[in-house]
Design an enzyme around this catalytic site. Structure first.
Site, PDB file in Angstrom:
ATOM      1  N   GLU A  98      43.984  55.093  40.841  1.00  0.00           N
ATOM      2  CA  GLU A  98      44.264  56.526  40.960  1.00  0.00           C
ATOM      3  C   GLU A  98      45.681  56.760  40.466  1.00  0.00           C
ATOM      4  OE1 GLU A  98      43.944  57.987  44.959  1.00  0.00           O
ATOM      5  OE2 GLU A  98      41.776  57.709  45.040  1.00  0.00           O
ATOM      6  N   ARG A 143      34.575  59.888  62.085  1.00  0.00           N
ATOM      7  CA  ARG A 143      34.719  59.639  63.518  1.00  0.00           C
ATOM      8  C   ARG A 143      35.566  60.727  64.157  1.00  0.00           C
ATOM      9  NH1 ARG A 143      38.824  56.674  60.893  1.00  0.00           N
ATOM     10  NH2 ARG A 143      40.842  57.500  61.548  1.00  0.00           N
ATOM     11  N   LYS A 199      34.595  54.322  48.685  1.00  0.00           N
ATOM     12  CA  LYS A 199      35.566  55.321  48.207  1.00  0.00           C
ATOM     13  C   LYS A 199      35.189  55.943  46.863  1.00  0.00           C
ATOM     14  CE  LYS A 199      37.321  54.529  51.985  1.00  0.00           C
ATOM     15  NZ  LYS A 199      37.018  55.420  53.110  1.00  0.00           N
TER      16      LYS A 199
HETATM   17  C1  MV4 Z   1      47.668  57.686  47.918  1.00  0.00           C
HETATM   18  C2  MV4 Z   1      49.042  57.988  47.909  1.00  0.00           C
HETATM   19  C3  MV4 Z   1      49.588  58.456  46.740  1.00  0.00           C
HETATM   20  N1  MV4 Z   1      48.805  58.600  45.646  1.00  0.00           N
HETATM   21  N2  MV4 Z   1      46.940  57.856  46.812  1.00  0.00           N
HETATM   22  C4  MV4 Z   1      47.488  55.775  52.277  1.00  0.00           C
HETATM   23  C5  MV4 Z   1      46.336  55.733  53.218  1.00  0.00           C
HETATM   24  C6  MV4 Z   1      45.124  55.960  52.420  1.00  0.00           C
HETATM   25  N3  MV4 Z   1      44.202  56.796  53.131  1.00  0.00           N
HETATM   26  C7  MV4 Z   1      45.611  56.600  51.172  1.00  0.00           C
HETATM   27  N4  MV4 Z   1      47.044  56.527  51.170  1.00  0.00           N
HETATM   28  C8  MV4 Z   1      47.761  57.023  50.141  1.00  0.00           C
HETATM   29  N5  MV4 Z   1      47.057  57.231  49.005  1.00  0.00           N
HETATM   30  C9  MV4 Z   1      47.510  58.297  45.704  1.00  0.00           C
HETATM   31  N6  MV4 Z   1      46.766  58.436  44.595  1.00  0.00           N
HETATM   32  C10 MV4 Z   1      49.783  57.799  49.065  1.00  0.00           C
HETATM   33  C11 MV4 Z   1      49.144  57.304  50.192  1.00  0.00           C
HETATM   34  C12 MV4 Z   1      49.980  57.101  51.330  1.00  0.00           C
HETATM   35  C13 MV4 Z   1      49.771  57.758  52.537  1.00  0.00           C
HETATM   36  C14 MV4 Z   1      48.712  58.641  52.722  1.00  0.00           C
HETATM   37  C15 MV4 Z   1      48.504  59.267  53.920  1.00  0.00           C
HETATM   38  C16 MV4 Z   1      49.378  59.033  54.974  1.00  0.00           C
HETATM   39  C17 MV4 Z   1      50.413  58.169  54.820  1.00  0.00           C
HETATM   40  C18 MV4 Z   1      50.633  57.518  53.608  1.00  0.00           C
HETATM   41  C19 MV4 Z   1      51.703  56.650  53.472  1.00  0.00           C
HETATM   42  C20 MV4 Z   1      51.909  56.009  52.302  1.00  0.00           C
HETATM   43  C21 MV4 Z   1      51.041  56.216  51.231  1.00  0.00           C
END
Ligand code: MV4
Length: 500
Positions: free
Chosen positions: A200, A292, A116
């Site tokens: 982050e 993917r 990442k």
């Molecule tokens: C975050 C975020 C808020 N702020 N990063 C969840 C999955 C992963 N790919 C990254 N995710 C998140 N990262 C920051 N800096 C909130 C999420 C997140 C989320 C992201 C995509 C789809 C659903 C989610 C559900 C909860 C939190």
């Protein structure tokens, strides 16, 4: 072009890939575990080979066995589907080493995007906005405290090797940081074999919007627009759509161009998805690259008319993309509902078993990608996704109406399904208004437990109370949302197995 493809997967995605191969005139080789002897993908492939016992570690994740079957069957290419080995750089490498074409990106691109902080660095270098954060894993509590103070609370602790939400922790105050770091590190170590975590700034209740890209081996890259994937629960997506109500043409082309720059700079090839968070004011931030084919790829296919699996096969064979960004035109609206063998009225617990009734909807602009058939089994060993219901309409309202009608028509017996949940989503005021964010399910469905949350409407409150009372005493009654049609009755409580 190669002539024979091994599909290193099972279920609906194996079926999807087999169909694309057959259309392209390619022979197909299925693999199956002991739990999948009678599975649909086994029946549809030109030939099928046993690869081991039900646990995935001894079958669908057993690289050596898969490559041995490829060699024995004379397959020249391997399609990994999604999940299992799809984003495993060592598997891609092992395929290449065995003289097989891996239908996906080069192993180096998979490895770089799986790291990442490295993926964030690639995004920064390509001029793609990222969430403010540390450029390296944090090595001490003191360093983390300083970084968090500079970023501003709330912050997110993420595993360097993570993804899909695993090993992620939201921290609201400095006092919580040390214990959150310890927990995140130990989670990351056991889940990914690497304790490294970075920080982050947290984006509060964002939307999840992702851009589909295609890249050939000759330097050409296009994007196929976005998918809105905010309707999810515990990082499992439930409903996806394209386009997203959150994007206008300007933002769409900005995000599309950003995704293309990143992919081009990273030496990426084949299909990929660039994930973004979009905040309340329309700012977007790079999250990660999925190397993917994704579960939700059909919504992009329905609006663009481009067969993504066909494109993956062509690109893996070294063919040129053959069209430019201006040739990609999205039309209308597509929605996908994931139909899983889970009980939404009981916190989405898995409901494996024999599918005694399978009566999928059909009709114009209604597509069902299924991995099961009537009389078949949903094994307990794997993801309970049975099918995806995907519809197209000329605008969002038409697509929602078509989805509602198709869900009403869907008859499933023998296992409980997410169909009643989807029917409730399709009439939820926030969904209808496009007010979506990653907190939608939690807000709208009683803390994400799958039941519609009470609304101020007295009739609805009464219905929910009645349903909750009924649930407390056997036999279970239909959920409050159910207006059972005759076919839908087959998938309602009473015709399924006992509630667990
Ligand atoms: C975050 C975020 C808020 N702020 N990063 C969840 C999955 C992963 N790919 C990254 N995710 C998140 N990262 C920051 N800096 C909130 C999420 C997140 C989320 C992201 C995509 C789809 C659903 C989610 C559900 C909860 C939190």
């Amino acid at each position: 072009m190669f002539t024979k493809v091994l599909i290193a997967n099972r279920g609906e995605i194996a079926v999807r890939v087999i169909r694309a191969c057959r259309e392209a005139g390619l022979r197909t080789v299925a693999v199956f575990s002991e739990a999948d002897r009678d599975a649909l993908h086994v029946r549809l492939a030109d030939e099928a080979h046993a690869i081991g016992p039900p646990p995935a570690a001894e079958s669908y994740l057993a690289m050596d066995r898969l490559i041995e079957v490829a060699r024995r069957s004379g397959a020249e290419a391997v399609h990994p589907g999604y999940g299992f080995l799809a984003e495993n750089a060592r598997f891609a490498e092992a395929c290449l080493a065995a003289g097989l074409v891996f239908v996906g990106p080069p192993p180096e691109a998979i490895a770089r995007m799986g790291d990442k902080p490295a993926a964030r660095q690639a995004a920064i270098e390509a001029g793609v906005p990222v969430v403010p954060g540390t450029s390296e894993p944090v090595s001490s509590d003191a360093e983390a405290q300083r970084a968090a103070r500079d970023l501003g609370y709330p912050v997110m602790i993420k595993a360097a090797r993570g993804g899909g939400g695993k090993g992620m922790r939201l921290v609201a105050t400095p006092a919580e940081l040390p214990s959150a770091l310890r927990l995140a590190r130990s989670e990351a170590a056991s889940a990914f074999g690497d304790a490294a975590v970075y920080l982050e700034k947290a984006i509060v209740d964002p939307r999840h919007v992702e851009i589909q890209v295609l890249a050939d081996a000759h330097g050409d890259v296009v994007h196929l627009g976005e998918r809105e994937c905010s309707i999810q629960r515990r990082h499992q997506k439930l409903v996806e759509e394209s386009p997203s109500v959150a994007l206008d043409d300007r933002l769409r082309s900005e995000m599309g161009a950003a995704a293309c720059r990143l992919v081009a700079a990273a030496g990426y090839q084949n299909a990929g998805t660039v994930e973004f968070l979009v905040d309340g004011s329309g700012r977007f931030y790079f999250l990660e690259v999925n190397t993917r084919l994704q579960v939700e790829h059909p919504v992009t296919e329905l609006v663009t008319g481009i067969d993504l699996v066909r494109e993956q096969l062509r690109l893996a064979a070294g063919e040129k993309l053959g069209y430019a960004q201006a040739d990609v035109v999205a039309r209308g609206w597509a929605i996908e509902c994931r139909i899983s063998a889970e009980d939404p009225a009981a916190g989405f617990v898995p409901s494996p078993g024999r599918v005694s009734t399978w009566r999928p909807p059909a009709g114009p602009w209604v597509r069902v990608d299924a991995g099961v058939y009537q009389g078949g089994e949903v094994p307990i060993h794997y993801d309970p996704l049975m099918a995806k219901l995907i519809v197209w309409g000329r605008d969002r309202e038409a697509a929602v109406r078509r989805m509602s009608a198709a869900l009403d028509e869907f008859g499933v017996g023998g296992v409980r399904t997410t169909i009643p949940f989807h029917r409730a989503v399709m009439r939820h005021p926030d969904f209808l208004a496009g007010r979506l964010s990653t907190g939608f399910v939690e807000r709208a469905f009683a803390g994400g437990r799958g039941l519609p949350a009470p609304s101020p409407d007295r009739a609805r409150v009464a219905a929910v109370v009645a349903a909750l009372r009924a649930r407390a005493q056997p036999p279970a009654l239909p959920p409050a949302s159910a207006v059972p049609s005759r076919w839908a009755m087959a998938s309602r409580p009473g015709s399924g197995p006992p509630r667990r």
